[in-house]
Design an enzyme around this catalytic site. Sequence first.
Site, mmCIF file in Angstrom:
data_model
loop_
_atom_site.group_PDB
_atom_site.id
_atom_site.type_symbol
_atom_site.label_atom_id
_atom_site.label_comp_id
_atom_site.label_asym_id
_atom_site.label_seq_id
_atom_site.Cartn_x
_atom_site.Cartn_y
_atom_site.Cartn_z
ATOM 1 N N LEU A 1 0.836 -1.196 0.000
ATOM 2 C CA LEU A 1 0.000 0.000 0.000
ATOM 3 C C LEU A 1 0.875 1.252 0.000
ATOM 4 O O LEU A 1 2.072 1.171 0.274
ATOM 5 C CB LEU A 1 -0.903 -0.040 1.236
ATOM 6 N N PRO A 2 0.275 2.429 -0.280
ATOM 7 C CA PRO A 2 1.108 3.628 -0.422
ATOM 8 C C PRO A 2 1.875 4.049 0.844
ATOM 9 O O PRO A 2 3.082 4.269 0.779
ATOM 10 C CB PRO A 2 0.102 4.715 -0.831
ATOM 11 N N THR B 1 6.463 0.732 1.854
ATOM 12 C CA THR B 1 7.473 1.527 2.560
ATOM 13 C C THR B 1 6.733 2.497 3.469
ATOM 14 O O THR B 1 6.035 3.395 2.972
ATOM 15 C CB THR B 1 8.342 2.336 1.561
ATOM 16 N N LYS C 1 15.361 0.361 5.050
ATOM 17 C CA LYS C 1 14.867 0.979 3.809
ATOM 18 C C LYS C 1 15.009 2.507 3.851
ATOM 19 O O LYS C 1 15.491 3.117 2.898
ATOM 20 C CB LYS C 1 13.398 0.573 3.605
ATOM 21 N N LYS D 1 8.750 11.332 -0.123
ATOM 22 C CA LYS D 1 8.053 10.625 0.964
ATOM 23 C C LYS D 1 9.069 9.895 1.858
ATOM 24 O O LYS D 1 9.006 9.960 3.083
ATOM 25 C CB LYS D 1 7.066 9.612 0.357
HETATM 26 P P1 NAD Z 1 0.704 2.539 -6.138
HETATM 27 O O1 NAD Z 1 0.041 3.807 -5.706
HETATM 28 O O2 NAD Z 1 0.902 2.265 -7.575
HETATM 29 O O3 NAD Z 1 -0.067 1.271 -5.489
HETATM 30 C C1 NAD Z 1 -0.716 1.280 -4.251
HETATM 31 C C2 NAD Z 1 -2.045 0.586 -4.448
HETATM 32 O O4 NAD Z 1 -2.716 0.470 -3.185
HETATM 33 C C3 NAD Z 1 -3.002 1.350 -5.373
HETATM 34 O O5 NAD Z 1 -3.355 0.531 -6.470
HETATM 35 C C4 NAD Z 1 -4.198 1.683 -4.478
HETATM 36 O O6 NAD Z 1 -5.443 1.646 -5.158
HETATM 37 C C5 NAD Z 1 -4.106 0.584 -3.443
HETATM 38 N N1 NAD Z 1 -4.792 0.900 -2.186
HETATM 39 C C6 NAD Z 1 -4.737 2.021 -1.426
HETATM 40 N N2 NAD Z 1 -5.533 1.897 -0.348
HETATM 41 C C7 NAD Z 1 -6.109 0.669 -0.440
HETATM 42 C C8 NAD Z 1 -7.031 -0.042 0.373
HETATM 43 N N3 NAD Z 1 -7.542 0.493 1.489
HETATM 44 N N4 NAD Z 1 -7.402 -1.276 -0.005
HETATM 45 C C9 NAD Z 1 -6.911 -1.831 -1.147
HETATM 46 N N5 NAD Z 1 -6.029 -1.204 -1.962
HETATM 47 C C10 NAD Z 1 -5.638 0.027 -1.604
HETATM 48 O O7 NAD Z 1 2.118 2.544 -5.359
HETATM 49 P P2 NAD Z 1 3.375 1.588 -5.672
HETATM 50 O O8 NAD Z 1 4.328 2.298 -6.566
HETATM 51 O O9 NAD Z 1 2.886 0.240 -6.004
HETATM 52 O O10 NAD Z 1 4.062 1.603 -4.218
HETATM 53 C C11 NAD Z 1 3.574 0.814 -3.146
HETATM 54 C C12 NAD Z 1 4.564 0.926 -1.992
HETATM 55 O O11 NAD Z 1 5.847 0.458 -2.433
HETATM 56 C C13 NAD Z 1 4.781 2.356 -1.500
HETATM 57 O O12 NAD Z 1 4.904 2.343 -0.108
HETATM 58 C C14 NAD Z 1 6.099 2.772 -2.171
HETATM 59 O O13 NAD Z 1 6.811 3.745 -1.437
HETATM 60 C C15 NAD Z 1 6.834 1.442 -2.199
HETATM 61 N N6 NAD Z 1 7.863 1.329 -3.248
HETATM 62 C C16 NAD Z 1 7.616 1.766 -4.518
HETATM 63 C C17 NAD Z 1 8.611 1.660 -5.488
HETATM 64 C C18 NAD Z 1 8.366 2.128 -6.900
HETATM 65 O O14 NAD Z 1 9.340 2.249 -7.664
HETATM 66 N N7 NAD Z 1 7.136 2.384 -7.307
HETATM 67 C C19 NAD Z 1 9.853 1.086 -5.166
HETATM 68 C C20 NAD Z 1 10.056 0.594 -3.868
HETATM 69 C C21 NAD Z 1 9.052 0.726 -2.910
#
Ligand code: NAD
Length: 299
Positions: free
Chosen positions: A65-66, A97, A172, A247
């Site tokens: 999740l975000p 994260t 992290k 973030k």
């Molecule tokens: P994203 O926004 O693409 O995905 C998050 C998903 O969570 C979304 O699809 C959203 O609809 C869903 N969501 C939110 N609240 C919800 C709920 N209550 N129930 C069900 N689904 C829900 O973000 P992401 O890029 O996939 O990142 C996810 C995590 O990974 C974050 O914490 C980010 O910091 C971390 N991260 C991202 C990257 C990257 O390159 N994108 C790399 C490493 C770590």
Amino acid sequence: MAKIGFIGLGNMGGPMAANLVKAGHTVTGFDLVPASLQALQAAGGAVAGSAAEAAKDAEVVITMLPAGEHVRQVWLHQGGLIDVVKQAGPLLIDCSTIDVASAREVASAAEAAGLSMLDAPVSGGTTGAQAGTLTFMVGGSEDAFARGQAILQGMGKNIFHAGGPGAGQAVKICNNMMLAINMVGVAEGFLLAQKLGLDWQKLHAICSTATANSWALSNYCPAPGTVPTAPSARDYAPGFMAALMLKDVKLSQAAADQTGSPTPLAAQALSFYQAVVDAGDGAKDFSVVFRWLAEQPRG
Ligand code: NAD
């Protein structure tokens, strides 16, 4: 092979869940966005109408999740997942994260319900998520880590046990804080070199084998024309978005405030990434800080 509930099928969670299907697990997913559910179905997973439905009867429940507020909401709120799954006794894994305090709060609620939980944030970005080559930094008990390892191997290549609950998140944010500062340092070096009349490619070739070398310099150099595979070669298309780096540096600054740790360079770097986001470049790769810096007056 395990029965897995996967909540949060975004840019990272979507391909991670698809890789678990590929590894032979039975995956039921949930996300608020319908397109994400369709993508999991296309990859061979099943979809649920709620997080609780996805988690019901699972042996492992994973969230991606975000931020901390979403993780606390999904696991802890009235009728949250910990309540829903406590009878079945699955292993809980949060790969988002988030701040260390939220990770520890959710892990202790899980423990109080008799469940084991791992915080397992990742490094490697969307390309690593798609290729199944993510690095996992894992916090939790030895037992829980042993139970989770085979599952994490379906999504990643390097799986590290960092310590007790919250230790994965701690690694992290320290990693990303160092990277955020390092990227600004490389940007300043290449901008000064330009003013001194140097050729960026020559500087890159020399410094990659000299004491200034770093991952940000050799693999991900922000100066265009130096590394063909870096975001700087494609107008800073991500990669790892500046908004996500902002973030993460906010998370590391919050942890530094809580623990009284001196992080003056991270404070400065945070103000730069904030300015990048305020200028409308939050969806660009974080190395776009180079272009922002190039436009600043000396002062
Ligand atoms: P994203 O926004 O693409 O995905 C998050 C998903 O969570 C979304 O699809 C959203 O609809 C869903 N969501 C939110 N609240 C919800 C709920 N209550 N129930 C069900 N689904 C829900 O973000 P992401 O890029 O996939 O990142 C996810 C995590 O990974 C974050 O914490 C980010 O910091 C971390 N991260 C991202 C990257 C990257 O390159 N994108 C790399 C490493 C770590």
